[in-house]
Design an enzyme around this catalytic site. Structure first.
Site, mmCIF file in Angstrom:
data_model
loop_
_atom_site.group_PDB
_atom_site.id
_atom_site.type_symbol
_atom_site.label_atom_id
_atom_site.label_comp_id
_atom_site.label_asym_id
_atom_site.label_seq_id
_atom_site.Cartn_x
_atom_site.Cartn_y
_atom_site.Cartn_z
ATOM 1 N N GLY A 124 0.810 -1.213 0.000
ATOM 2 C CA GLY A 124 0.000 0.000 0.000
ATOM 3 C C GLY A 124 0.844 1.264 0.000
ATOM 4 N N ASP A 125 2.094 1.160 0.407
ATOM 5 C CA ASP A 125 3.073 2.244 0.308
ATOM 6 C C ASP A 125 3.962 2.090 -0.929
ATOM 7 O OD1 ASP A 125 2.688 3.885 2.674
ATOM 8 O OD2 ASP A 125 3.392 2.171 3.834
ATOM 9 N N LEU A 126 4.443 0.876 -1.155
ATOM 10 C CA LEU A 126 5.491 0.666 -2.153
ATOM 11 C C LEU A 126 4.991 0.830 -3.580
ATOM 12 C CD1 LEU A 126 7.258 -2.383 -0.473
ATOM 13 C CD2 LEU A 126 7.940 0.017 -0.408
#
Length: 412
Positions: A184-186
């Site tokens: 969800g960040d990467l």
């Protein structure tokens, strides 16, 4: 490596690209690290207390300094650290001057934070019309779209949930599961790096920069593209389906005697090869398995037959029998990865200095390979404010000015 080494060392394909990095946590820092790995100069502008992940760890038990742990090291290598208190007028003036010399600004605050500092895209664009200003936010930015959640904070687990990733991941239809890595960040980070370089390419030709945003939930939805067309084309709401593929068979995870392996033999050539290797040529004459669509319809029978074969052997034995013949891979843990000759030779297990220790530690390396300008890890993550003086002297400030601003609490 000394600061002088950092300035003079030959860098990569993005040598000469100057980026002001106001990001913290994972999505923003990973984005700018991708640029740093390819040679961009990343000036990480941190608050007086530093990026919050400096304190998260994990810390090695032999680390006597604890300046930062593995989390920070893994997302902030190849960067310089400048510490400014953006609430101070002097610090804001420094940013405005640095922005005149920069190609890119990246931040992942909530909407409006940089505006309140007097450092919005609109303000910085007046100083530098070629500037590319990139933001990564949970639900976007008013400049590029609209959302009822525009002001909501978000982290990895939120974007995995609302972007649809958890809704199609899990052992069964009723048990959604968070994916292990922080996708969800990467994923938004990778998309932002791609967007930044697209905008830079245009700015270099047109002389005009622009504002660019990636919403974390949108990035995750893009990753889940299959669910979108399944709903549109089939009227189907996809749910978690365990370790098999909803449209291909056999394609998934199967048991070994000592763990698990993966196979992806949906094409007829690979299916024929697998049946031959399993000594199950009888399955080739069975109309239930005549093509991929038929095998999907009779998935349980296919998976039972393949599992009955794979469970008889260890992962190593299956590697010897199937590896290189059909799309195959054992399910590895990190100890397996460290022992595998591929990763030993690929550079993906990279050694870096750790302040407070007299030996190196390992982080993930650079997966993008180029023959002429290879990306690489040139130096460890920076200590807090390690390069404040160097950066400001290079920007044209005097030692006396720097000392005065430090005494006033505007920088560290």
């Amino acid at each position: 490596m000394t600061t002088q080494d950092m300035r003079t060392e030959t860098t990569g394909a993005l040598d000469g690209l100057k980026v002001l990095d106001f990001t913290q946590m994972l999505a923003g820092p990973f984005c700018t690290q991708l640029l740093a790995d390819q040679g961009a100069e990343i000036i990480k502008i941190e608050p007086m207390s530093g990026d919050t992940t400096r304190k998260v760890g994990p810390f090695h038990p032999d680390d006597k300094l604890r300046a930062f742990g593995g989390y920070f090291q893994s997302a902030n290598r190849n960067k310089l650290s400048l510490v400014l208190d953006l609430k101070k007028a002097q610090a804001r003036e420094i940013v405005l001057k640095l922005a005149e010399q920069a190609d890119v600004v990246v931040e992942n605050y909530r909407p409006g934070v940089m505006d309140r500092f007097g450092l919005s895209y609109e303000v910085l664009r007046e100083k530098n019309p070629k500037l590319v200003y990139a933001s990564i936010r949970g639900f976007g930015d008013p400049r590029t779209g609209d959302s009822p959640y525009i002001d909501w904070p978000a982290f990895d687990v939120v974007s995995q949930a609302m972007g649809g990733l958890m809704g199609i991941t899990g052992p069964d239809a009723n048990t959604p599961i968070k994916v292990g890595p922080g996708l969800g960040d990467l994923v938004p980070a990778v998309l932002a790096a791609y967007g930044i370089m697209s905008a830079v390419f245009r700015a270099q030709r047109s002389g005009r920069g622009q504002f660019m945003n990636v919403a974390m939930v949108d990035g995750v939805l893009a990753l889940c593209e299959r669910a979108v067309y399944q709903y549109s084309y089939q009227g189907k709401v996809p749910h978690p389906e365990g370790n098999q593929h909803p449209l291909l068979c056999p394609f998934g995870m199967f048991p070994a005697r000592d763990g698990w392996i993966t196979l992806a033999c949906q094409s007829e050539d690979f299916w024929h090869q697998l049946c031959t290797l399993m000594e199950r040529e009888d399955m080739l004459a069975d109309p239930r398995f005549a093509d991929n669509q038929s095998r999907v319809k009779h998935r349980e029978a296919v998976c039972d037959a393949v599992s009955a074969y794979t469970i008889r052997y260890t992962k190593r034995e299956l590697t010897e029998r199937l590896g290189g013949h059909v799309p195959f891979g054992p399910v590895y843990d990190i100890a397996d990865i460290h022992a595998d000759p591929h990763f030993q030779g690929s550079g993906m297990l990279a050694e870096v200095e750790q302040p407070g220790m007299d030996r190196t530690l390992t982080i993930a390396g650079v997966p993008i390979r180029m023959t002429e300008t290879p990306g690489k890890i040139r130096h460890r993550a920076p200590l807090l404010g390690e390069h404040t003086d160097t950066i400001l002297l290079k920007a044209g400030y005097s030692e006396a000015e720097i000392a005065r601003w430090r005494a006033a609490g505007a920088l560290a």
